[in-house]
Design a protein around this motif. Sequence first.
Motif, PDB file in Angstrom:
ATOM      1  N   ILE A  36     -24.118  99.134 -14.560  1.00  0.00           N
ATOM      2  CA  ILE A  36     -25.217  98.571 -13.529  1.00  0.00           C
ATOM      3  C   ILE A  36     -26.461  97.678 -14.242  1.00  0.00           C
ATOM      4  O   ILE A  36     -26.498  96.871 -13.812  1.00  0.00           O
ATOM      5  CB  ILE A  36     -25.458  99.726 -12.575  1.00  0.00           C
ATOM      6  CG1 ILE A  36     -24.437 100.220 -11.821  1.00  0.00           C
ATOM      7  CG2 ILE A  36     -26.890  99.328 -11.836  1.00  0.00           C
ATOM      8  CD1 ILE A  36     -24.809 101.180 -10.756  1.00  0.00           C
ATOM      9  N   PRO A  37     -26.924  98.616 -15.296  1.00  0.00           N
ATOM     10  CA  PRO A  37     -27.990  97.724 -16.182  1.00  0.00           C
ATOM     11  C   PRO A  37     -27.685  96.264 -16.369  1.00  0.00           C
ATOM     12  O   PRO A  37     -28.462  95.144 -16.542  1.00  0.00           O
ATOM     13  CB  PRO A  37     -28.549  98.592 -16.968  1.00  0.00           C
ATOM     14  CG  PRO A  37     -27.936  99.620 -16.855  1.00  0.00           C
ATOM     15  CD  PRO A  37     -26.713  99.609 -15.961  1.00  0.00           C
TER      16      PRO A  37
ATOM     17  N   LEU B 296     -21.598  86.220  -7.981  1.00  0.00           N
ATOM     18  CA  LEU B 296     -20.447  87.428  -7.658  1.00  0.00           C
ATOM     19  C   LEU B 296     -20.336  88.465  -8.883  1.00  0.00           C
ATOM     20  O   LEU B 296     -20.182  89.575  -8.669  1.00  0.00           O
ATOM     21  CB  LEU B 296     -18.837  86.748  -7.818  1.00  0.00           C
ATOM     22  CG  LEU B 296     -18.603  85.982  -6.376  1.00  0.00           C
ATOM     23  CD1 LEU B 296     -17.473  85.033  -6.567  1.00  0.00           C
ATOM     24  CD2 LEU B 296     -18.413  87.031  -5.218  1.00  0.00           C
ATOM     25  N   LEU B 297     -20.636  87.947 -10.129  1.00  0.00           N
ATOM     26  CA  LEU B 297     -20.728  88.524 -11.247  1.00  0.00           C
ATOM     27  C   LEU B 297     -21.723  89.760 -11.289  1.00  0.00           C
ATOM     28  O   LEU B 297     -21.576  90.988 -11.408  1.00  0.00           O
ATOM     29  CB  LEU B 297     -20.801  87.687 -12.442  1.00  0.00           C
ATOM     30  CG  LEU B 297     -20.586  88.404 -13.944  1.00  0.00           C
ATOM     31  CD1 LEU B 297     -19.145  89.265 -14.051  1.00  0.00           C
ATOM     32  CD2 LEU B 297     -20.836  87.643 -15.015  1.00  0.00           C
ATOM     33  N   SER B 298     -23.025  89.332 -10.854  1.00  0.00           N
ATOM     34  CA  SER B 298     -23.893  90.140 -10.721  1.00  0.00           C
ATOM     35  C   SER B 298     -23.873  91.186  -9.654  1.00  0.00           C
ATOM     36  O   SER B 298     -24.159  92.321  -9.711  1.00  0.00           O
ATOM     37  CB  SER B 298     -25.405  89.758 -10.588  1.00  0.00           C
ATOM     38  OG  SER B 298     -25.300  88.327 -10.029  1.00  0.00           O
TER      39      SER B 298
ATOM     40  N   GLN C  92     -22.674  96.631  -8.193  1.00  0.00           N
ATOM     41  CA  GLN C  92     -21.706  97.865  -7.526  1.00  0.00           C
ATOM     42  C   GLN C  92     -20.807  98.533  -8.395  1.00  0.00           C
ATOM     43  O   GLN C  92     -19.808  99.186  -7.622  1.00  0.00           O
ATOM     44  CB  GLN C  92     -21.335  97.075  -6.295  1.00  0.00           C
ATOM     45  CG  GLN C  92     -22.304  96.727  -5.404  1.00  0.00           C
ATOM     46  CD  GLN C  92     -21.927  96.036  -4.120  1.00  0.00           C
ATOM     47  OE1 GLN C  92     -20.640  95.531  -3.984  1.00  0.00           O
ATOM     48  NE2 GLN C  92     -22.660  95.872  -3.031  1.00  0.00           N
ATOM     49  N   ALA C  93     -20.697  98.452  -9.464  1.00  0.00           N
ATOM     50  CA  ALA C  93     -19.585  98.874 -10.382  1.00  0.00           C
ATOM     51  C   ALA C  93     -19.775 100.487 -10.234  1.00  0.00           C
ATOM     52  O   ALA C  93     -20.790 101.168 -10.069  1.00  0.00           O
ATOM     53  CB  ALA C  93     -19.814  98.416 -11.831  1.00  0.00           C
TER      54      ALA C  93
ATOM     55  N   PRO D 132     -26.347  88.660 -15.807  1.00  0.00           N
ATOM     56  CA  PRO D 132     -25.771  87.400 -14.983  1.00  0.00           C
ATOM     57  C   PRO D 132     -26.815  87.291 -13.746  1.00  0.00           C
ATOM     58  O   PRO D 132     -26.961  86.065 -13.147  1.00  0.00           O
ATOM     59  CB  PRO D 132     -24.509  88.094 -14.227  1.00  0.00           C
ATOM     60  CG  PRO D 132     -24.412  89.414 -14.531  1.00  0.00           C
ATOM     61  CD  PRO D 132     -25.294  89.468 -15.587  1.00  0.00           C
ATOM     62  N   PHE D 133     -27.613  88.205 -13.370  1.00  0.00           N
ATOM     63  CA  PHE D 133     -28.717  87.835 -12.449  1.00  0.00           C
ATOM     64  C   PHE D 133     -29.693  87.071 -13.118  1.00  0.00           C
ATOM     65  O   PHE D 133     -30.323  86.044 -12.256  1.00  0.00           O
ATOM     66  CB  PHE D 133     -29.296  89.228 -11.821  1.00  0.00           C
ATOM     67  CG  PHE D 133     -30.335  88.823 -10.650  1.00  0.00           C
ATOM     68  CD1 PHE D 133     -29.468  88.762  -9.335  1.00  0.00           C
ATOM     69  CD2 PHE D 133     -31.750  89.374 -10.766  1.00  0.00           C
ATOM     70  CE1 PHE D 133     -30.458  88.614  -8.157  1.00  0.00           C
ATOM     71  CE2 PHE D 133     -32.140  89.008  -9.736  1.00  0.00           C
ATOM     72  CZ  PHE D 133     -31.682  88.834  -8.413  1.00  0.00           C
TER      73      PHE D 133
END
Lengths: 91, 216, 252
Positions: free
Chosen positions: C208-209, C194-196, C201-202, C214-215
């Motif tokens: 975005i980077p 969810l965090l990534s 999508q921010a 988290p990814f």
Amino acid sequence: MEAIAHLIAAAEATAADEKNANAAMSAGFAYGLAAIGPGIGIGYLVGKSVEAMARQPEAAGMVRTTMFLGIAFTEALALIGFVVFILLKFA
Amino acid sequence: MLTAIVTQSNGRIVNVRLAASDTTDTTVVGEEATTLAAAPSAEGETTAETKTAPNPIAPETKELAWAAGSFIVLFVLMRFFLFPKLKQGMDARYAGIRGDIEGADRTKADARGEVAEYERALEAVRAEAAARVDKARQTVDAERQAKLAEVNARIAAKRAEAEAENAAARAAVRDQVAVAVSQVASRAAELATGRAPDAATVQSAVSAAMESAGSR
Amino acid sequence: MIALEFPEINSILRWKDIFPGFNKIALIAVLATLISVVIFLLAARKDHSTAPKGVRNLAETIVEFIENGVVMQTMGKEGLPWTPFLLTMFLFIYLCNVPGIIPFLQMPATARMAVPMFLALMVWVIYNGVGIKHQGLGGYLKSTLFPPGVPKALYVLVTPIEFISAIIVRPFSLAVRLFANMMAGHILLVTFALLSEALFQAKDKVLIPVGILPFVMLIFLTSFEVLVAFLQAYIFAMLTAVYIGGAAHPEH
């Protein structure tokens, strides 16, 4: 009349809020405290196991098996803390 | 989670309920009684008020039933059908492998015995061959010695013969020379003295001179 | 700011019925059974006289792992009849754990209390049954509650502890260990996914980077879950073997 109803609802909401805030806080404490002991325990356990394996590599298999059992028992405490966290937070 | 629902739903409780039942299992509501009874902690007023989803930890009857059913089916199949069959194959193969290894060991021991025997035979043959070669060499040596001796003897005989001939020839030559010299000497003495000298004296003088010349 | 909203906990743990009375957890449990049965059927059908290959190799590796790694280590030779049971247990738990990282399933069946609870209760019944069968009810209670080699005075302390340990704590910790491990892993995966997603999508493009962090953590946790799935199945089978072995042959 409606305004009073809204007020009562708001008051109930704040009461519920407070309760939930308390629950969240105690949940956090529960898990945080529950993680301390097992953390130390597992660290000590694995450290000693590595020492034993380095000293006697031919007994490494047995030491590793016992180590996993010990980790399982120790870790259970932290996991019970985690379950308490879930219970406090969501139940 | 409940918090969020209650505060948001302050004015419009129905809305939130809908959202909750959307995201969660629809059949949960029916089982509420059992699952909540199973959960030890008192849910309190919030649950009663909002009729939210039950405790996330509480087990569900249908999941329990399906899991138990699957496990028992798997265990029964494994215990009476799948495992024995696989294990039989494994045991058969291991027994076969063990037999093969034993057979290989036996063969290896046999081969080792054969090799030892062969080496013994080889040793004997080699010794015999060496003896024979020695014997042959001795014979050859003896023969050679004999031949050598014979040849040497022949050479010595020939040499002696040649020397004898040589000596005879030389003696003959000397005699002739002595005769010639004594004739010359007696003639010279006859011319010098007018009378012929005694032949024996001339001969002895010539031979003495020739002796001294030859010895020189 | 990013629009990060953690979903309601039940929406990531409870699943809608695929058809009445049959949801994803049931599907995974049934799949676990089916996959095990298929693997062993295929393995048993292959020629057993040559060196094992493919499915047969897999099945034999699992069997040997259970025999040498679990049974022989804890129960010794007389525990070998328990191999099919422990094998079933290991396979079932592992195949219920692993869907936690398989796309579209994305849920370990053991993260629902029903599955570990059933398994732990079954183990509890079995090891108590084995203890009573091997030593008789009195003998089993005596060797469990009054362990030999303890000073008489200490029994006041030891007996209640042993009773709680053998009767309550063992099945409870067995179930909770598996359940909590898998649920914690599941929630961690959800959190980082969810965090990534939220960061990728921010609205604020600078963020975005940052979503890569988290990814990466998500990828690491996924591979960690592979290990946890195996380890928990192994530990569950191991502890089952230890409890059964202890009940059958108490320390002399």
